[in-house]
Scaffold this motif. Sequence first.
Motif, PDB file in Angstrom:
ATOM      1  N   ASN A   1       0.670  -1.097  -0.127  1.00 61.19           N
ATOM      2  CA  ASN A   1       0.029   0.083  -0.039  1.00 61.19           C
ATOM      3  C   ASN A   1       0.946   1.426  -0.043  1.00 61.19           C
ATOM      4  N   PRO A   2       1.702   1.421  -1.002  1.00 59.78           N
ATOM      5  CA  PRO A   2       2.733   2.741  -0.997  1.00 59.78           C
ATOM      6  C   PRO A   2       2.128   3.776  -1.150  1.00 59.78           C
ATOM      7  N   THR A   3       0.856   4.063  -1.732  1.00 60.56           N
ATOM      8  CA  THR A   3       0.240   5.439  -1.643  1.00 60.56           C
ATOM      9  C   THR A   3      -0.538   5.649  -0.333  1.00 60.56           C
ATOM     10  N   GLY A   4      -0.950   4.360   0.357  1.00 60.24           N
ATOM     11  CA  GLY A   4      -1.651   4.897   1.415  1.00 60.24           C
ATOM     12  C   GLY A   4      -3.296   4.788   1.291  1.00 60.24           C
ATOM     13  N   LYS A   5      -3.869   4.582  -0.142  1.00 55.82           N
ATOM     14  CA  LYS A   5      -4.846   4.393  -0.309  1.00 55.82           C
ATOM     15  C   LYS A   5      -5.865   3.555   0.492  1.00 55.82           C
ATOM     16  N   ILE A   6      -5.381   2.490   0.759  1.00 55.25           N
ATOM     17  CA  ILE A   6      -6.151   1.366   1.597  1.00 55.25           C
ATOM     18  C   ILE A   6      -6.214   1.885   3.047  1.00 55.25           C
ATOM     19  N   GLY A   7      -7.356   2.001   3.456  1.00 52.64           N
ATOM     20  CA  GLY A   7      -7.498   2.397   4.892  1.00 52.64           C
ATOM     21  C   GLY A   7      -7.832   1.327   5.711  1.00 52.64           C
ATOM     22  N   SER A   8      -8.424   1.644   6.822  1.00 52.69           N
ATOM     23  CA  SER A   8      -8.753   0.578   8.007  1.00 52.69           C
ATOM     24  C   SER A   8     -10.196   0.332   7.861  1.00 52.69           C
ATOM     25  N   GLY A   9     -10.666  -0.846   8.109  1.00 53.51           N
ATOM     26  CA  GLY A   9     -11.974  -1.378   8.268  1.00 53.51           C
ATOM     27  C   GLY A   9     -12.754  -1.602   7.082  1.00 53.51           C
ATOM     28  N   LEU A  10     -12.204  -1.576   5.805  1.00 46.48           N
ATOM     29  CA  LEU A  10     -12.732  -1.966   4.563  1.00 46.48           C
ATOM     30  C   LEU A  10     -13.046  -3.375   4.530  1.00 46.48           C
TER      31      LEU A  10
END
Length: 449
Positions: A328-337
């Motif tokens: 997740n290099p861009t950090g687009k994936i957050g928590s709780g998805l």
Amino acid sequence: MSIVRQQMTRIDRGWRWRSGAIGLMALYLASCSAPKDEAEARTRSPGQGQGQAQATAVDVAVATIAPLTAVRAYTGTTQPAQEVAIRAQAEGQLRAVNVDVGDRVNKGRVLAQIDDTILSAQSAEAEAELASRRTEISKLQTQVSDARTQVEQSRLQLQQAEFDAARYERLAAAGAVSQQQAQQSRTQASTATQVWRSAQQKVRSEQQAIVVANGRIVAQQAVLAQQQRRRSYAVVTSPISGVVLTRSTERGNLIQVGNELLRLGDFSQAKVTVQVSELDLAAVRLGGTATVKLDAFPQEQFTAKVTRISPAANPTSRLIPIEMTIPNPTGKIGSGLLARATFAQTTVDRVAIPLSALQEERTPPSTPNSHPNQRNPTVPARRTQGKLFVITRQGEQSTATARTVMLGQQIDGQVQILSGLNPGERFVARASKPLKDGDPVRTSILSPQ
């Protein structure tokens, strides 16, 4: 007489009514049976009357060798690769909070500050005590130096006294001095010896006092370091690079040791944990890959790596936690998805046919020692053999020949044939009615010839 005629007239009318009703019913039954007889006559083939069987319409498929691939989907929830709770390690009033939920922080950034007035005073007190201990050491070292000087003086006096005593003894022996003077000289030498030894003991005592004082200095240095460390806790810094997930307090609140201030998450990688049945564990291997889809990004799919397989299954559900990580290099994936992970399993290439082509499928009854999933009516038991119909041709007539086949892996409506069916043979994939061995069949126009 008139009464008799009236009764006869009534009887005659009743008989006529009943006769008419019977006639209408006979006409209705005749009209109903005539179309049925005509329909049966139309559907009956010309040769059927001579005992010839009508060919059954079937869909035919050709047996081919192909890999059998299973796709198993499991749901999980995304989490940061690392989650850290930032807790207070010092007591005091919260002076400032420099970040909020969603802020990205780097390792070492100042997140919050706690009032350190009391901690500063305690550190100053520890420093003063340490200075006092060091002054004590200086005094003791001066005393040791003085004691050593006395030892040297006593040693010189002892040497002189012993020289005088020896000289007086020689003079007394020659009669130049009295024996009393010689004895006094010996006594003075003995006294000088005692003084010299006392000076040496004093040096040792002062040196021991220095050792004890040095121990107190070391202890005080530890106290000072502890106070300075506690004072440093007033400045809260980030131990990792990540994103602020939660903020639990505000500026001005009184903070106790252990209170949670913030929670940080490292989203350089996203973590997904799914629960896999023990029956499907063979499809998962440590270091293997899985395809993950997120409802938040329906047009994308991600490749995850299996980083952990729990050695213990839930004793009730028989599910095993499997942990995967997604770059997740861009950090687009957050928590709780919501995440949907699939594992692909490929078996040895063999002849594979649809399960629907097998005839007379039966599920063996469950036994007390069978697996819980086998006792579940929604999960069919695995079959080891089955029957299908192979197409054989005699002249212009095609016939369905029953054949028993051995079954292998069964995945997603497909089954491997271990023996009983060779590549290239044509078999019945679907029939318009149940077949028997030797029944004539006619293939659909979509079937391969």
